[in-house]
Structures are given as C-alpha cells and as structure tokens.
Design a protein around this motif. Structure first.
Motif, PDB file in Angstrom:
ATOM      1  N   ILE A 158     -86.850  10.471 -40.869  1.00  0.00           N
ATOM      2  CA  ILE A 158     -85.561  10.728 -40.220  1.00  0.00           C
ATOM      3  C   ILE A 158     -84.494   9.799 -40.779  1.00  0.00           C
ATOM      4  O   ILE A 158     -83.372  10.228 -41.063  1.00  0.00           O
ATOM      5  CB  ILE A 158     -85.682  10.590 -38.695  1.00  0.00           C
ATOM      6  CG1 ILE A 158     -86.522  11.755 -38.142  1.00  0.00           C
ATOM      7  CG2 ILE A 158     -84.311  10.540 -38.024  1.00  0.00           C
ATOM      8  CD1 ILE A 158     -86.886  11.629 -36.681  1.00  0.00           C
ATOM      9  N   ALA A 159     -84.848   8.545 -40.981  1.00  0.00           N
ATOM     10  CA  ALA A 159     -83.896   7.594 -41.575  1.00  0.00           C
ATOM     11  C   ALA A 159     -83.474   8.049 -42.961  1.00  0.00           C
ATOM     12  O   ALA A 159     -82.318   7.885 -43.370  1.00  0.00           O
ATOM     13  CB  ALA A 159     -84.482   6.193 -41.611  1.00  0.00           C
ATOM     14  N   GLY A 160     -84.413   8.664 -43.682  1.00  0.00           N
ATOM     15  CA  GLY A 160     -84.095   9.176 -45.020  1.00  0.00           C
ATOM     16  C   GLY A 160     -83.133  10.355 -45.000  1.00  0.00           C
ATOM     17  O   GLY A 160     -82.505  10.668 -46.020  1.00  0.00           O
ATOM     18  N   LEU A 161     -83.010  11.012 -43.867  1.00  0.00           N
ATOM     19  CA  LEU A 161     -82.093  12.151 -43.729  1.00  0.00           C
ATOM     20  C   LEU A 161     -80.678  11.729 -43.344  1.00  0.00           C
ATOM     21  O   LEU A 161     -79.765  12.568 -43.360  1.00  0.00           O
ATOM     22  CB  LEU A 161     -82.634  13.130 -42.684  1.00  0.00           C
ATOM     23  CG  LEU A 161     -83.964  13.801 -43.012  1.00  0.00           C
ATOM     24  CD1 LEU A 161     -84.426  14.623 -41.801  1.00  0.00           C
ATOM     25  CD2 LEU A 161     -83.841  14.693 -44.240  1.00  0.00           C
ATOM     26  N   GLU A 162     -80.511  10.465 -42.978  1.00  0.00           N
ATOM     27  CA  GLU A 162     -79.187  10.005 -42.563  1.00  0.00           C
ATOM     28  C   GLU A 162     -78.198  10.157 -43.713  1.00  0.00           C
ATOM     29  O   GLU A 162     -78.527   9.967 -44.861  1.00  0.00           O
ATOM     30  CB  GLU A 162     -79.234   8.539 -42.134  1.00  0.00           C
ATOM     31  CG  GLU A 162     -79.940   8.322 -40.822  1.00  0.00           C
ATOM     32  CD  GLU A 162     -79.965   6.860 -40.424  1.00  0.00           C
ATOM     33  OE1 GLU A 162     -79.506   5.987 -41.188  1.00  0.00           O
ATOM     34  OE2 GLU A 162     -80.445   6.586 -39.311  1.00  0.00           O
ATOM     35  N   ARG A 163     -76.993  10.503 -43.318  1.00  0.00           N
ATOM     36  CA  ARG A 163     -75.914  10.655 -44.324  1.00  0.00           C
ATOM     37  C   ARG A 163     -74.947   9.509 -44.178  1.00  0.00           C
ATOM     38  O   ARG A 163     -74.662   9.055 -43.078  1.00  0.00           O
ATOM     39  CB  ARG A 163     -75.199  11.986 -44.102  1.00  0.00           C
ATOM     40  CG  ARG A 163     -76.087  13.155 -44.317  1.00  0.00           C
ATOM     41  CD  ARG A 163     -75.365  14.436 -44.152  1.00  0.00           C
ATOM     42  NE  ARG A 163     -76.301  15.549 -44.328  1.00  0.00           N
ATOM     43  CZ  ARG A 163     -76.042  16.764 -43.995  1.00  0.00           C
ATOM     44  NH1 ARG A 163     -74.857  17.080 -43.481  1.00  0.00           N
ATOM     45  NH2 ARG A 163     -76.908  17.720 -44.194  1.00  0.00           N
ATOM     46  N   SER A 164     -74.430   9.087 -45.293  1.00  0.00           N
ATOM     47  CA  SER A 164     -73.448   8.004 -45.230  1.00  0.00           C
ATOM     48  C   SER A 164     -72.062   8.531 -45.388  1.00  0.00           C
ATOM     49  O   SER A 164     -71.754   9.605 -45.662  1.00  0.00           O
ATOM     50  CB  SER A 164     -73.714   6.954 -46.284  1.00  0.00           C
ATOM     51  OG  SER A 164     -74.231   7.466 -47.463  1.00  0.00           O
TER      52      SER A 164
END
Length: 79
Positions: A73-79
C-alpha cells in the motif's frame, strides 16, 4: 482450556500410528485400549503445547503478510 478432541476416525488413525511406532521402534506390543488412553492423555496434557505453537506460528505468518500488505500500500502512494 478445552482439551483437544479427535473424531473416532482420527483417534483410530492416531492409535494405529502409535501402535506401529511402539512395535517398530520400541519392540513393544501396545494394545488398542492403552494406545487410546495414551492418545487421550497426549491430547489432554501435551496437545495444548502443539495447539499454542500452531497459534503462534499462524500469528507470525499473518503479521508478516500484514506487513507485506502495508508495504504494498505504501508503494501505491502518490507524491
């Protein structure tokens, strides 16, 4: 804690394995009734240790999977 209980079929299978072990490894003929009594004893007195170990192992697997999901899920975060 409620003792571990086995079905009649499971008890028969466990008893057969126990009797074979005593015969093959210990050269002792364990009769059916004492074998069933030993299975009952092991389920009542030793079984909880195996049960608890299974719970701890399952908890560790679930925790590891939850960590993997958190990382995904953390890898799916967008910046």
């Amino acid at each position: 804690m409620k003792p571990i209980a086995f079905s009649r079929e499971e008890t028969a299978a466990i008893t057969a394995k126990l009797r074979a072990y005593f015969r093959d490894e210990l050269e002792f003929d364990l009769a059916a009734l004492p074998a069933e009594m030993l299975v009952d004893f092991l389920g009542r007195e030793i079984g909880p240790f195996f049960y608890n170990r299974g719970l701890y192992d399952a908890q560790a697997v679930v925790a590891a999977k939850a960590e993997d999901i958190g990382e995904a899920i953390a890898g799916l975060e967008r910046s």
